[in-house]
Scaffold this motif. Sequence first.
Motif, PDB file in Angstrom:
ATOM      1  N   LEU A  14      20.679 -18.800 130.173  1.00  0.00           N
ATOM      2  CA  LEU A  14      20.961 -18.469 128.832  1.00  0.00           C
ATOM      3  C   LEU A  14      19.969 -17.714 128.140  1.00  0.00           C
ATOM      4  O   LEU A  14      20.061 -16.745 127.427  1.00  0.00           O
ATOM      5  CB  LEU A  14      21.908 -19.462 128.003  1.00  0.00           C
ATOM      6  N   ALA A  15      19.029 -18.430 128.151  1.00  0.00           N
ATOM      7  CA  ALA A  15      17.520 -17.695 127.452  1.00  0.00           C
ATOM      8  C   ALA A  15      17.307 -16.663 128.056  1.00  0.00           C
ATOM      9  O   ALA A  15      16.810 -15.682 127.306  1.00  0.00           O
ATOM     10  CB  ALA A  15      16.359 -18.870 127.473  1.00  0.00           C
ATOM     11  N   ARG A  16      17.208 -16.495 129.290  1.00  0.00           N
ATOM     12  CA  ARG A  16      16.971 -15.272 130.011  1.00  0.00           C
ATOM     13  C   ARG A  16      17.919 -14.241 129.593  1.00  0.00           C
ATOM     14  O   ARG A  16      17.476 -12.980 129.514  1.00  0.00           O
ATOM     15  CB  ARG A  16      16.803 -15.299 131.471  1.00  0.00           C
ATOM     16  N   VAL A  17      19.139 -14.468 129.525  1.00  0.00           N
ATOM     17  CA  VAL A  17      20.214 -13.331 129.119  1.00  0.00           C
ATOM     18  C   VAL A  17      19.676 -12.950 127.598  1.00  0.00           C
ATOM     19  O   VAL A  17      19.779 -11.754 127.301  1.00  0.00           O
ATOM     20  CB  VAL A  17      21.374 -14.082 129.178  1.00  0.00           C
ATOM     21  N   GLU A  18      19.386 -13.944 126.666  1.00  0.00           N
ATOM     22  CA  GLU A  18      19.221 -13.591 125.293  1.00  0.00           C
ATOM     23  C   GLU A  18      17.793 -12.618 125.198  1.00  0.00           C
ATOM     24  O   GLU A  18      17.773 -11.704 124.707  1.00  0.00           O
ATOM     25  CB  GLU A  18      18.916 -14.691 124.558  1.00  0.00           C
ATOM     26  N   ALA A  19      16.542 -13.159 126.106  1.00  0.00           N
ATOM     27  CA  ALA A  19      15.415 -12.456 126.283  1.00  0.00           C
ATOM     28  C   ALA A  19      15.887 -10.833 126.717  1.00  0.00           C
ATOM     29  O   ALA A  19      15.132 -10.077 126.375  1.00  0.00           O
ATOM     30  CB  ALA A  19      14.470 -13.024 126.911  1.00  0.00           C
ATOM     31  N   GLY A  20      16.430 -11.003 127.699  1.00  0.00           N
ATOM     32  CA  GLY A  20      17.052  -9.606 128.459  1.00  0.00           C
ATOM     33  C   GLY A  20      17.339  -8.506 127.413  1.00  0.00           C
ATOM     34  O   GLY A  20      16.918  -7.426 127.346  1.00  0.00           O
ATOM     35  N   ASP A  33      24.236  -6.475 120.720  1.00  0.00           N
ATOM     36  CA  ASP A  33      24.279  -7.568 119.903  1.00  0.00           C
ATOM     37  C   ASP A  33      24.565  -8.806 120.627  1.00  0.00           C
ATOM     38  O   ASP A  33      25.766  -8.812 121.315  1.00  0.00           O
ATOM     39  CB  ASP A  33      25.311  -7.278 118.762  1.00  0.00           C
ATOM     40  N   ASN A  34      23.505  -9.836 120.514  1.00  0.00           N
ATOM     41  CA  ASN A  34      23.779 -11.004 121.496  1.00  0.00           C
ATOM     42  C   ASN A  34      23.924 -12.189 120.370  1.00  0.00           C
ATOM     43  O   ASN A  34      23.056 -12.168 119.500  1.00  0.00           O
ATOM     44  CB  ASN A  34      22.709 -10.832 122.400  1.00  0.00           C
ATOM     45  N   GLN A  35      24.821 -12.796 120.471  1.00  0.00           N
ATOM     46  CA  GLN A  35      24.993 -13.973 119.569  1.00  0.00           C
ATOM     47  C   GLN A  35      25.041 -15.364 120.583  1.00  0.00           C
ATOM     48  O   GLN A  35      25.983 -15.343 121.247  1.00  0.00           O
ATOM     49  CB  GLN A  35      26.053 -13.777 118.791  1.00  0.00           C
ATOM     50  N   ARG A  36      24.665 -16.384 120.286  1.00  0.00           N
ATOM     51  CA  ARG A  36      24.665 -17.765 121.054  1.00  0.00           C
ATOM     52  C   ARG A  36      25.340 -18.626 120.010  1.00  0.00           C
ATOM     53  O   ARG A  36      24.917 -18.898 119.054  1.00  0.00           O
ATOM     54  CB  ARG A  36      23.207 -18.153 121.578  1.00  0.00           C
ATOM     55  N   ALA A  39      27.021 -23.333 124.165  1.00  0.00           N
ATOM     56  CA  ALA A  39      26.619 -23.093 125.580  1.00  0.00           C
ATOM     57  C   ALA A  39      27.309 -21.721 126.110  1.00  0.00           C
ATOM     58  O   ALA A  39      27.710 -21.343 127.086  1.00  0.00           O
ATOM     59  CB  ALA A  39      27.332 -24.014 126.594  1.00  0.00           C
ATOM     60  N   MET A  40      27.413 -20.768 124.887  1.00  0.00           N
ATOM     61  CA  MET A  40      28.019 -19.550 124.906  1.00  0.00           C
ATOM     62  C   MET A  40      27.021 -18.387 124.449  1.00  0.00           C
ATOM     63  O   MET A  40      26.820 -18.390 123.352  1.00  0.00           O
ATOM     64  CB  MET A  40      29.285 -19.482 124.508  1.00  0.00           C
ATOM     65  N   VAL A  41      26.777 -17.229 125.173  1.00  0.00           N
ATOM     66  CA  VAL A  41      26.554 -16.170 124.589  1.00  0.00           C
ATOM     67  C   VAL A  41      27.251 -14.912 124.728  1.00  0.00           C
ATOM     68  O   VAL A  41      27.703 -14.713 125.719  1.00  0.00           O
ATOM     69  CB  VAL A  41      24.943 -15.815 125.374  1.00  0.00           C
ATOM     70  N   THR A  42      27.485 -14.348 123.506  1.00  0.00           N
ATOM     71  CA  THR A  42      28.199 -13.006 123.651  1.00  0.00           C
ATOM     72  C   THR A  42      27.452 -11.949 123.412  1.00  0.00           C
ATOM     73  O   THR A  42      26.711 -11.790 122.284  1.00  0.00           O
ATOM     74  CB  THR A  42      29.499 -13.244 122.412  1.00  0.00           C
ATOM     75  N   LEU A  43      27.682 -10.848 124.253  1.00  0.00           N
ATOM     76  CA  LEU A  43      26.881  -9.542 123.997  1.00  0.00           C
ATOM     77  C   LEU A  43      28.083  -8.439 123.671  1.00  0.00           C
ATOM     78  O   LEU A  43      29.101  -8.544 124.284  1.00  0.00           O
ATOM     79  CB  LEU A  43      26.650  -9.023 125.535  1.00  0.00           C
ATOM     80  N   THR A  44      27.829  -8.000 122.522  1.00  0.00           N
ATOM     81  CA  THR A  44      28.769  -6.906 121.987  1.00  0.00           C
ATOM     82  C   THR A  44      28.031  -5.523 122.067  1.00  0.00           C
ATOM     83  O   THR A  44      26.815  -5.341 121.734  1.00  0.00           O
ATOM     84  CB  THR A  44      29.109  -7.333 120.567  1.00  0.00           C
ATOM     85  N   PHE A  45      28.791  -4.697 122.640  1.00  0.00           N
ATOM     86  CA  PHE A  45      28.079  -3.301 122.722  1.00  0.00           C
ATOM     87  C   PHE A  45      28.800  -2.402 121.723  1.00  0.00           C
ATOM     88  O   PHE A  45      29.642  -2.744 121.016  1.00  0.00           O
ATOM     89  CB  PHE A  45      28.707  -2.783 124.181  1.00  0.00           C
ATOM     90  N   GLY A  46      28.164  -1.081 121.538  1.00  0.00           N
ATOM     91  CA  GLY A  46      28.585  -0.182 120.597  1.00  0.00           C
ATOM     92  C   GLY A  46      30.048  -0.027 120.743  1.00  0.00           C
ATOM     93  O   GLY A  46      30.152   0.418 119.341  1.00  0.00           O
ATOM     94  N   ASP A  47      30.601   0.284 121.660  1.00  0.00           N
ATOM     95  CA  ASP A  47      32.065   0.412 121.688  1.00  0.00           C
ATOM     96  C   ASP A  47      33.119  -0.770 121.206  1.00  0.00           C
ATOM     97  O   ASP A  47      34.122  -0.615 121.262  1.00  0.00           O
ATOM     98  CB  ASP A  47      32.436   1.254 123.061  1.00  0.00           C
ATOM     99  N   GLY A  48      32.322  -1.732 120.895  1.00  0.00           N
ATOM    100  CA  GLY A  48      32.911  -3.061 120.479  1.00  0.00           C
ATOM    101  C   GLY A  48      33.414  -3.853 121.853  1.00  0.00           C
ATOM    102  O   GLY A  48      33.976  -4.938 121.550  1.00  0.00           O
ATOM    103  N   SER A  49      32.976  -3.565 123.092  1.00  0.00           N
ATOM    104  CA  SER A  49      33.375  -4.322 124.035  1.00  0.00           C
ATOM    105  C   SER A  49      32.492  -5.422 124.220  1.00  0.00           C
ATOM    106  O   SER A  49      31.374  -5.366 123.809  1.00  0.00           O
ATOM    107  CB  SER A  49      33.584  -3.569 125.435  1.00  0.00           C
ATOM    108  N   GLN A  50      32.880  -6.601 125.018  1.00  0.00           N
ATOM    109  CA  GLN A  50      32.059  -7.646 124.896  1.00  0.00           C
ATOM    110  C   GLN A  50      32.009  -8.083 126.406  1.00  0.00           C
ATOM    111  O   GLN A  50      32.736  -8.021 127.384  1.00  0.00           O
ATOM    112  CB  GLN A  50      32.639  -8.901 124.078  1.00  0.00           C
ATOM    113  N   ILE A  51      30.680  -8.731 126.814  1.00  0.00           N
ATOM    114  CA  ILE A  51      30.619  -9.533 127.703  1.00  0.00           C
ATOM    115  C   ILE A  51      30.320 -10.876 127.340  1.00  0.00           C
ATOM    116  O   ILE A  51      29.731 -11.288 126.390  1.00  0.00           O
ATOM    117  CB  ILE A  51      29.148  -9.282 128.748  1.00  0.00           C
ATOM    118  N   ILE A  52      30.910 -12.109 127.756  1.00  0.00           N
ATOM    119  CA  ILE A  52      30.799 -13.492 127.503  1.00  0.00           C
ATOM    120  C   ILE A  52      30.147 -14.198 128.760  1.00  0.00           C
ATOM    121  O   ILE A  52      30.717 -14.136 129.765  1.00  0.00           O
ATOM    122  CB  ILE A  52      32.062 -14.068 127.003  1.00  0.00           C
TER     123      ILE A  52
END
Length: 109
Positions: A14-20, A33-36, A39-52
């Motif tokens: 998770l730390a490596r994902v955030e640093a990346g 935009d990454n928010q932790r 035990a979950m990191v959410t990546l939000t992209f410019g189009d509003g889509s997410q990776i969790i």
Amino acid sequence: MTDLEYLDRAEALLARVEAGCDRINESTDADIDNQRVGAMVTLTFGDGSQIIVNLQKPLQEVWLAARAGGFHYKYDGALWRDTKGQGEFFADLARCASEQAGQPLDFNS
């Protein structure tokens, strides 16, 4: 692997994902935009889509949910490998993030 070993390795992931994300934001215009939260990191992209990315402690797995689908990973002693395929976590994360950002992104650097 013991629960403590799993937690150490999973927290490092998770730390490596955030640093990346931080590195990608500094070197590209991807603006992830990454928010932790716990035990979950959410990546939000410019189009509003997410990776969790979240930890599944009872199973000793890491789960990745993206537009491309959901994936489960177990540590094989060297890498986090997809439990249903041959994929590796950071390669799959880069592929999914690149698709959602509309540009090539690399989480391995």
